[in-house]
Design a protein around this motif. Structure first.
Motif, mmCIF file in Angstrom:
data_model
loop_
_atom_site.group_PDB
_atom_site.id
_atom_site.type_symbol
_atom_site.label_atom_id
_atom_site.label_comp_id
_atom_site.label_asym_id
_atom_site.label_seq_id
_atom_site.Cartn_x
_atom_site.Cartn_y
_atom_site.Cartn_z
ATOM 1 N N GLU A 193 -15.449 -3.055 -0.826
ATOM 2 C CA GLU A 193 -14.123 -3.171 -0.234
ATOM 3 C C GLU A 193 -13.235 -4.065 -1.092
ATOM 4 O O GLU A 193 -13.650 -5.172 -1.461
ATOM 5 C CB GLU A 193 -14.199 -3.744 1.177
ATOM 6 N N PRO A 194 -12.006 -3.645 -1.413
ATOM 7 C CA PRO A 194 -11.106 -4.485 -2.205
ATOM 8 C C PRO A 194 -10.610 -5.674 -1.403
ATOM 9 O O PRO A 194 -10.501 -5.614 -0.162
ATOM 10 C CB PRO A 194 -9.947 -3.538 -2.556
ATOM 11 N N ARG A 221 2.279 1.618 -3.612
ATOM 12 C CA ARG A 221 1.238 2.021 -4.576
ATOM 13 C C ARG A 221 0.486 3.269 -4.138
ATOM 14 O O ARG A 221 -0.418 3.724 -4.831
ATOM 15 C CB ARG A 221 0.238 0.867 -4.763
ATOM 16 N N ARG A 222 0.863 3.812 -2.962
ATOM 17 C CA ARG A 222 0.243 5.022 -2.425
ATOM 18 C C ARG A 222 -1.275 4.854 -2.274
ATOM 19 O O ARG A 222 -2.059 5.744 -2.560
ATOM 20 C CB ARG A 222 0.566 6.241 -3.307
ATOM 21 N N GLN A 223 -1.644 3.676 -1.771
ATOM 22 C CA GLN A 223 -3.040 3.416 -1.469
ATOM 23 C C GLN A 223 -3.281 3.669 0.014
ATOM 24 O O GLN A 223 -2.350 3.974 0.762
ATOM 25 C CB GLN A 223 -3.407 1.976 -1.840
ATOM 26 N N THR A 224 -4.509 3.558 0.437
ATOM 27 C CA THR A 224 -4.835 3.816 1.837
ATOM 28 C C THR A 224 -5.507 2.601 2.469
ATOM 29 O O THR A 224 -6.248 1.869 1.801
ATOM 30 C CB THR A 224 -5.762 5.036 1.981
ATOM 31 N N THR A 246 0.831 -1.213 0.000
ATOM 32 C CA THR A 246 0.000 0.000 0.000
ATOM 33 C C THR A 246 0.862 1.259 0.000
ATOM 34 O O THR A 246 0.500 2.277 -0.611
ATOM 35 C CB THR A 246 -0.930 0.021 1.218
ATOM 36 N N TRP A 289 -7.662 -6.994 -1.130
ATOM 37 C CA TRP A 289 -6.386 -6.838 -0.424
ATOM 38 C C TRP A 289 -6.585 -6.157 0.934
ATOM 39 O O TRP A 289 -5.883 -6.469 1.901
ATOM 40 C CB TRP A 289 -5.390 -6.050 -1.276
ATOM 41 N N ARG A 290 -7.570 -5.244 1.025
ATOM 42 C CA ARG A 290 -7.815 -4.573 2.305
ATOM 43 C C ARG A 290 -8.469 -5.526 3.294
ATOM 44 O O ARG A 290 -8.165 -5.507 4.493
ATOM 45 C CB ARG A 290 -8.695 -3.343 2.083
ATOM 46 N N THR A 298 -10.811 2.868 5.945
ATOM 47 C CA THR A 298 -12.035 2.254 5.444
ATOM 48 C C THR A 298 -13.234 2.789 6.196
ATOM 49 O O THR A 298 -13.154 3.036 7.414
ATOM 50 C CB THR A 298 -11.985 0.724 5.596
#
Length: 289
Positions: free
Chosen positions: A177-178, A60-63, A57, A180-181, A66
């Motif tokens: 919700e993805p 990839r600069r994801q968060t 994360t 991976w999360r 949630t």
């Protein structure tokens, strides 16, 4: 082209089933040969995916934020309980029996869908439910006649928590919700809870004999999860779901051939019934006009 894609999905599920069986075998051997407790093994199983997804994360600069935090917590606590009970079963019961009991979640999903979600069961669901319950009864009969009844019932209860966790995964997925999360929160919560329990029970010092088991359990579990996810992505989902029960077959073969475990006729029938229940549940519903 489509047939080749589906065949590739089936191949990935066979790989995933083998890796899940390998993980179970390593957990079993680490418990019996190195006297490691199932809770520290559950920690090493969970911490690797959590760290890898967390680093991913960042790259990839994801968060990880949630809006469904408590939904994740319910799924993660149920999944963690199921994981700890599964690893406990591997330390107490024959490999084939413990792995099969972990796959009884299909039975409890049907029961929860009827009782909790108030869904009207189809004929396919009733067939799978009755076959699964019959298989469980066949597997419990030898346990009643031995000194492993409590261990068997404890391991079986893991199927209930797995069923609840899977229903919660479905709810989270429907809310957007993805995957991976969902996996991250489960792995992180499992790592924390199993670490607390392992600290109470006692840790083993890391030695050259233990390190390969830790790496193997964490690596096999992570690769199995990735292979299974890819299988569902490119394959025919009903075929892939049915092939997932090869994990029971692989683990049973290893237990009988390489460990010398004996399986009674009633237990064999119970294992077959549970596998068939899972296969039947994977069949598509008939569409009605």
């Amino acid at each position: 082209m489509i047939k080749a894609k589906y065949a590739l999905g089936s191949a990935w599920m066979i790989v995933a089933a083998f890796l899940f069986a390998l993980m179970s075998i390593l957990v079993k051997n680490a418990g019996t040969q190195l006297d490691m407790n199932p809770y520290e093994l559950a920690f090493w199983r969970s911490v690797l995916p959590a760290l890898i997804i967390f680093c991913g994360t960042l790259v990839r600069r994801q968060t990880l934020k949630t809006p469904f935090f408590w939904g994740h917590m319910k799924r993660s606590v149920a999944g963690t309980t199921a994981l700890l009970l599964a690893f406990y079963g591997l330390s107490q019961l024959p490999l084939a029996t413990s792995v099969t009991l972990n796959y009884t979640s299909v039975v409890f999903i049907a029961i929860l869908s009827i009782v909790w979600l108030k869904e009207t069961p189809s004929l396919k669901t009733w067939i799978a439910l009755l076959m699964g319950l019959g298989g469980i009864c066949l597997m419990l009969k030898p346990a009643f006649e031995s000194d492993r009844l409590i261990q068997t019932l404890i391991t079986l209860s893991g199927g209930i928590f797995t069923a609840f966790a899977l229903l919660q995964v479905r709810a989270l997925s429907l809310m957007g919700e993805p995957a991976w999360r969902i996996v991250f929160y489960f792995s992180a919560v499992a790592a924390v809870i199993s670490a607390v329990v392992a600290t109470w029970v006692g840790w083993h010092r890391l030695t050259p004999e233990i390190l390969p088991y830790i790496a193997g359990i964490g690596g096999a579990g992570l690769l199995a999860q990735l292979a299974m996810t890819h299988a569902y992505h490119v394959g025919q989902k009903f075929t892939v779901a049915a092939l997932s029960y090869l994990t029971v077959v692989f683990a049973s073969i290893y237990g009988v051939v390489f460990v010398g475990e004996t399986i009674g006729s009633l237990e064999i029938l119970g294992i077959v019934a549970v596998i068939l229940a899972g296969v039947v549940s994977s069949f598509p519903e008939k569409k009605t006009d």
